[in-house]
Motif scaffolding. Structure first.
Motif, PDB file in Angstrom:
ATOM      1  N   PHE A  99      45.630  67.462  92.322  1.00 18.93           N
ATOM      2  CA  PHE A  99      45.586  68.892  92.019  1.00 18.93           C
ATOM      3  C   PHE A  99      44.597  69.546  92.974  1.00 18.93           C
ATOM      4  CE2 PHE A  99      44.070  72.594  89.515  1.00 18.93           C
ATOM      5  CZ  PHE A  99      45.292  73.225  89.320  1.00 18.93           C
ATOM      6  N   ASP A 100      45.079  70.548  93.711  1.00 19.08           N
ATOM      7  CA  ASP A 100      44.259  71.240  94.698  1.00 19.08           C
ATOM      8  C   ASP A 100      43.842  72.589  94.131  1.00 19.08           C
ATOM      9  OD1 ASP A 100      43.354  72.839  96.908  1.00 19.08           O
ATOM     10  OD2 ASP A 100      44.334  71.429  98.269  1.00 19.08           O
ATOM     11  N   GLY A 101      42.584  72.704  93.734  1.00 17.51           N
ATOM     12  CA  GLY A 101      42.075  73.949  93.169  1.00 17.51           C
ATOM     13  C   GLY A 101      41.243  74.751  94.142  1.00 17.51           C
ATOM     14  N   SER A 102      41.481  74.545  95.430  1.00 13.08           N
ATOM     15  CA  SER A 102      40.689  75.237  96.451  1.00 13.08           C
ATOM     16  C   SER A 102      40.923  76.748  96.384  1.00 13.08           C
ATOM     17  CB  SER A 102      41.058  74.712  97.840  1.00 13.08           C
ATOM     18  OG  SER A 102      42.441  74.885  98.085  1.00 13.08           O
ATOM     19  N   VAL A 103      40.035  77.495  97.011  1.00 14.77           N
ATOM     20  CA  VAL A 103      40.063  78.955  96.973  1.00 14.77           C
ATOM     21  C   VAL A 103      40.686  79.486  98.267  1.00 14.77           C
ATOM     22  CG1 VAL A 103      38.662  81.048  96.817  1.00 14.77           C
ATOM     23  CG2 VAL A 103      38.038  79.005  95.484  1.00 14.77           C
TER      24      VAL A 103
END
Length: 540
Positions: free
Chosen positions: A66-70
């Protein structure tokens, strides 16, 4: 459900899915959560032969994350994704991801969740918290919660299982509805008859580099997800579902979504076909185009493309024949800065002008000479822009297929004096011409130097009538020849007509010497009724 996809090179790695949820019941539905789960099984069917022991497709070597980058707008990307553990030695070094782009509820009021589980197993020893939901209650609970992230030898640096398996994953979000139930918009409901919508993106991306899964290796996945988000956002830059000041680019009072930077429009184009020559005309309709995102006129130049048979690489479908672009010093690093003088149509004073063809004005022309008569060729003209370096966007070009014109070069229709006798090529015809297919009905010879309207009569030496062909320059489309695809609407020169060597009794002709006559059937010609004769040889 609506789906959106683009064929631009920077936007061909995602599909947007817009789901509309309508309450058809008589009860109000509270706090809708929506998600997409996938058994993606990232792999490459060509990696190993299915006919070899241990070969073929393997769905047990996948991992999820899961990529929760901004992103650059300050929002979390929140991409659930899957990848092949080892990339199958380079055959499957890619990601597939799912993320939520938006919906009828503004972005600040819904959250994203991620789940994964193993196929056919509601529980497992190594990861007891990663379970498959079996009941509707379990599914709803999972739609608005995420799997626990772990630490230790069994987890990646980002807290997800590092033991490959037939993993499934799900990205979900909510709550959604049509009306808020709380003053802070933390709850939503969908009354009977109302609708709400949720928009997902299915995104792919090649690994950026090698090594283990990492933010750096997911760079392409993130870039493609950002383009999907930009496409959905359209004018709603801050994702609040409100058209704020400065966002209404086209000033229509409505949020326009599903828009991306576009290449200039396809140039309007036509062709003139002659004996071993094709002249390509196009107009300047692409030059005033305003990009829907930058709102700038960013047209840069034109490219002229031809079939591989014209010259160049035999393996390519098109050959770049010429390129012309602006000499603007502000963008001197783009194109060749040739200017358009070489193709600009001018008047007798040398000033830029246009020529009218079939009620349309064309401003440019390109002449392709030494083109073999009787061969199928095709041409197109594309327009391209200067790109947007600030957005890391390469130059965009209109489709090479959009205005493609098919042509058969050949002699123009004979004029009133009809000086040259009609003839046939190839002559002699030896078994099979290179331009033909392999079927007996795919053979073809050409009658040339014909009047615009003519009747061709073919005879044996004994005087037997073999076939009669009616030629009309205005309507001829090769429809009577199997080797010519009339659906491509090919352009002909007007003074030629093909024959498939099939008699009027639907039989293939034999080897021999044949005579033919051509009668001028153009009632407006001073030579109406004039007949000329010639001959050709067929050798099989």
């Amino acid at each position: 459900m609506e789906s959106y996809a683009w064929n631009f090179t920077y936007a061909d790695a995602f599909v947007i899915l817009n789901y509309t949820i309508r309450n058809e019941s008589e009860e109000t539905i509270n706090n809708i959560y929506a998600g997409i789960w996938a058994d993606a099984s990232v792999a490459n069917m060509n990696y190993t032969s299915i006919y070899e022991p241990g070969g073929g497709f393997n769905w047990y070597d996948n991992l999820d994350g899961f990529d929760g980058s901004v992103d650059e707008a300050g929002f979390n990307r929140d991409i659930g994704y899957q990848y092949d553990l080892d990339g199958d030695d380079g055959w499957a070094q890619s990601y597939i991801g799912i993320n939520i782009l938006g919906g009828s509820v503004p972005r600040p009021y819904w959250d994203t969740y991620f789940n994964q589980w193993v196929w056919t197993s509601s529980n497992n020893e190594d990861y007891p918290g990663y379970t498959m939901p079996l009941t509707d209650y379990d599914r709803y609970q999972q739609l608005h919660s995420s799997v626990p992230q772990g630490t230790g030898d069994l987890y990646t640096d980002e807290g997800y299982p590092n033991q490959s398996n037939s993993w499934l994953f799900m990205t979900s979000a909510g709550p959604f509805g049509s009306q808020p139930t709380e003053s802070d918009s933390s709850g939503w409901e969908l009354p009977p008859g109302d609708s709400c919508n949720v928009v997902f993106a299915i995104v792919t991306g090649l690994w950026s580099g090698s090594g283990d899964d990492s933010p750096a290796r997911r760079a392409n996945l993130r870039t493609n997800a950002d383009w999907a988000q930009k496409a959905y956002d359209g004018e709603d830059k801050n994702r609040n579902n409100i058209l704020d000041e400065g966002e209404d680019i086209d000033e229509d009072g409505v949020i326009d979504r599903y828009i991306l930077p576009e290449p200039p429009p396809v140039p309007n184009m036509t062709v003139d076909v002659g004996d071993q020559i094709v002249t390509i005309y196009w107009d300047d309709n692409a030059e005033d185009f305003i990009d829907p995102i930058s709102r700038e006129k960013d047209f840069e130049g034109y490219r002229v493309w031809g079939a591989r048979k014209t010259f160049g690489d035999e393996s390519a479908e098109f050959t770049l024949m010429a390129e012309f672009d602006k000499t603007d010093s502000a963008y001197a690093d783009i194109g060749y800065n040739t200017g358009f003088d070489a193709v600009q149509i001018t008047n007798i004073d040398g000033e830029a002008d246009s020529v009218e063809i079939n009620d349309r004005y064309y401003h440019y022309k390109f002449i392709n000479e030494d083109v073999k008569s009787g061969w199928l060729n095709y041409y197109s003209v594309t327009a391209y822009d200067r790109g947007d370096p600030d957005a890391n966007l390469e130059s965009l070009e209109s489709s090479v297929y959009a205005n493609r014109k098919y042509v058969y070069p050949g002699a123009k229709a004979a004029t009133d004096d009809w000086p040259d006798p009609p003839r046939v090529y190839p002559n002699p015809y030896r078994g099979q011409a290179v331009w033909e297919g392999y079927g007996s009905r795919e053979r073809m010879i050409w009658f040339t130097n014909l009047p615009s309207k003519a009747e061709i009569r073919i005879f044996t030496l004994a005087g037997d009538l073999v076939d009669v062909i009616q030629h009309d320059e205005a309507t001829y489309a090769g429809a009577d020849i199997q080797n010519i695809d009339e659906n491509k609407n090919p352009r002909f020169s007007g003074g030629e007509h093909a024959w498939d060597l099939i008699t009027r009794h639907d039989q293939a002709v034999a080897t021999g010497l044949y005579l033919f006559t051509v009668e001028n059937m153009d009632e407006e010609s001073s030579l109406y009724g004039r007949v000329k004769e010639s001959k050709f040889v067929i050798i099989k």
